[in-house]
Write an enzyme that holds these catalytic residues in place. Structure first.
Site, mmCIF file in Angstrom:
data_model
loop_
_atom_site.group_PDB
_atom_site.id
_atom_site.type_symbol
_atom_site.label_atom_id
_atom_site.label_comp_id
_atom_site.label_asym_id
_atom_site.label_seq_id
_atom_site.Cartn_x
_atom_site.Cartn_y
_atom_site.Cartn_z
ATOM 1 N N ASN A 152 0.795 -1.220 0.000
ATOM 2 C CA ASN A 152 0.000 0.000 0.000
ATOM 3 C C ASN A 152 0.828 1.272 0.000
ATOM 4 O O ASN A 152 0.330 2.343 -0.368
ATOM 5 C CB ASN A 152 -0.936 0.011 1.217
ATOM 6 C CG ASN A 152 -0.194 -0.229 2.514
ATOM 7 O OD1 ASN A 152 0.498 -1.232 2.661
ATOM 8 N ND2 ASN A 152 -0.321 0.682 3.470
ATOM 9 N N GLN A 180 -5.057 -3.237 -1.985
ATOM 10 C CA GLN A 180 -4.540 -2.285 -2.963
ATOM 11 C C GLN A 180 -4.541 -2.835 -4.387
ATOM 12 O O GLN A 180 -4.433 -2.071 -5.347
ATOM 13 C CB GLN A 180 -3.113 -1.873 -2.587
ATOM 14 C CG GLN A 180 -3.019 -1.054 -1.317
ATOM 15 C CD GLN A 180 -3.702 0.304 -1.428
ATOM 16 O OE1 GLN A 180 -3.789 0.900 -2.492
ATOM 17 N NE2 GLN A 180 -4.179 0.813 -0.296
ATOM 18 N N GLY A 201 -14.019 -1.985 -0.785
ATOM 19 C CA GLY A 201 -14.656 -1.259 -1.874
ATOM 20 C C GLY A 201 -14.154 0.154 -2.105
ATOM 21 O O GLY A 201 -14.084 0.618 -3.245
ATOM 22 N N HIS A 202 -13.790 0.851 -1.053
ATOM 23 C CA HIS A 202 -13.446 2.264 -1.224
ATOM 24 C C HIS A 202 -12.071 2.483 -1.843
ATOM 25 O O HIS A 202 -11.686 3.620 -2.121
ATOM 26 C CB HIS A 202 -13.557 3.010 0.108
ATOM 27 C CG HIS A 202 -12.458 2.741 1.075
ATOM 28 N ND1 HIS A 202 -11.478 3.662 1.360
ATOM 29 C CD2 HIS A 202 -12.191 1.659 1.840
ATOM 30 C CE1 HIS A 202 -10.650 3.155 2.263
ATOM 31 N NE2 HIS A 202 -11.060 1.948 2.567
ATOM 32 N N CYS A 326 -3.562 4.823 7.520
ATOM 33 C CA CYS A 326 -3.842 4.240 8.832
ATOM 34 C C CYS A 326 -2.815 4.652 9.885
ATOM 35 O O CYS A 326 -3.017 4.452 11.077
ATOM 36 C CB CYS A 326 -3.905 2.722 8.728
ATOM 37 S SG CYS A 326 -5.189 2.160 7.603
#
EC number: 2.8.1.7
Length: 393
Positions: A152, A180, A201-202, A326
């Site tokens: 990511n 990712q 999903g996002h 995050c």
């Protein structure tokens, strides 16, 4: 702010208009719970089944192997905790890598406190996990291998098929965090010998709060969330019907003309990388140059603090990041950059930019021009840079 260039698509993406349009009826008129038996609920049930079928087909999976979740972190927790609980009589050893998302790393730390052992594999300077190292780490009590599909932060795509073949040869479950990767590159779970896969999903223009977990028929692990009989009694909780419709619509859109989309993004990505490396001194590209997500740029600039750079880019209408969303707000350098061998002082000067299909070459010219000016300004205020220049005259 007259201009906005959003380059943090690894953190989240905009919901596509067609995705929102597909979701709206299930937020308004068709609001029934698909678990109910009356006629009004049957349309909701039907669209959940259709959405499950859509995602299964994109993965080369069976419809019954797809479970809807709240996102990638839930899927990662389910894979690790579920396998640990189901196979504890066989063994308590798990293999992963040092550059995984914290949804994996923190879950592994939790399991270590419960008496499990975890091998954290090193990666090379480009962030690649060696399949040979995976095989060498296998023990008689190994119950799971979990290696992310693509990183990511630095965008490196791992040798998933080769690792999957090793796991299959040794009869060990193989999980991949594909948060990712799914929606950005092609994935076939059978060809790659993947037993479990997490997605969200996002990350590909779907809504937040919805994901899916692929679990091969032969994987027999219990639920992470207990309660009702939804998802064939393996994931309790009322179905998020609008979200499920949204993630399936986004997935279908993402994989239409995928090769062309990948080529277009990679061309703009490489154009920007080439400009930065040629025009900004004392910087380096992080991650593999070729085995890389088509939309990922991650560069470290020496003698610069990433936070200051992000603030100044924001003032110019440019949204980027210094690593995973995050860990935003953390003063520690990226664990990924440290794992590929960068010293703290260089890792602190990282910039991650992740493009979308809407990002243009002109956008990246504007971005690179501003990066050059910002780096020059920040270095002009750095005594470390001044000393470095004097010593290297």
């Amino acid at each position: 702010m007259s201009k906005l260039i959003y380059l943090d698509n690894a953190a989240t993406t905009a919901v596509r208009p067609e995705v929102l349009d597909a979701m709206m009826p299930y937020l308004k008129e068709e609001y029934a719970n698909p678990s109910s038996i009356y006629t009004f609920a049957q349309k909701s049930k039907k669209v959940v089944d259709e959405s499950r079928r859509t995602i299964a087909e994109l993965l080369g999976a069976k419809e019954r192997e797809i479970y809807f979740t709240s996102g990638g972190s839930e899927g990662d927790n389910w894979a690790l905790k579920g396998t640990a609980e189901a196979l504890k009589a066989k063994g308590k050893h798990i293999i992963t890598s040092k550059i995984e998302h914290h949804a994996i790393l923190h879950t592994c730390e939790y399991l270590e406190r419960q008496g499990y052992e975890v091998t954290y594999l090193d990666v090379d300077e480009n962030g690649l996990v060696s399949p040979e190292a995976v095989e060498a780490a296998i023990r008689p009590d190994t119950i799971l291998i979990s290696i992310m599909f693509a990183n990511n932060e630095i965008g490196t795509i791992e040798p998933i098929k080769e690792i999957g073949e090793i796991a299959k040869k040794h009869d060990i479950f193989f999980h991949t965090d594909a948060v990712q990767a799914f929606g950005h590159i092609a994935i076939n779970v059978d060809e790659m010998h993947i037993d479990m896969l997490s997605a969200s999903g996002h990350k590909f223009h779907g809504p937040k709060g919805i994901g899916f977990f692929y679990m091969r028929d032969t994987v027999k692990i219990g639920p992470l969330i207990h309660g009702g009989a939804q998802e064939r009694s393996r994931r309790a909780g009322t179905h998020n019907v609008p979200g499920i419709v949204g993630i399936a619509t986004a997935a279908k859109s993402a994989y239409e003309d995928l090769d062309q989309k990948m080529k277009q993004q990679a061309e703009i990505r490489d154009y920007a990388i080439d400009r930065i490396l040629k025009e900004v001194p004392y910087c380096r590209l992080n991650g593999d140059r070729v085995k890389r997500l088509p939309n990922n740029i991650n560069v470290c600039f020496r003698f610069v603090e990433g936070e200051s750079m992000l603030i100044m880019l924001d003032q110019k209408g440019i949204c980027g990041s210094s690593g995973s969303a995050c860990t935003s707000g953390s003063l520690d350098p990226s664990h990924v950059l440290l794992a590929i061998g960068l010293p703290h002082e260089i890792a602190h000067g990282s910039l991650r930019m992740t493009l979308s299909e809407e990002t243009t070459k002109e956008d990246m010219d504007y971005v690179v021009d501003n990066i050059k000016a910002i780096i020059e300004r920040l270095r002009s205020m750095s005594p470390l840079y001044e000393d470095f220049v004097k010593k290297n005259k």
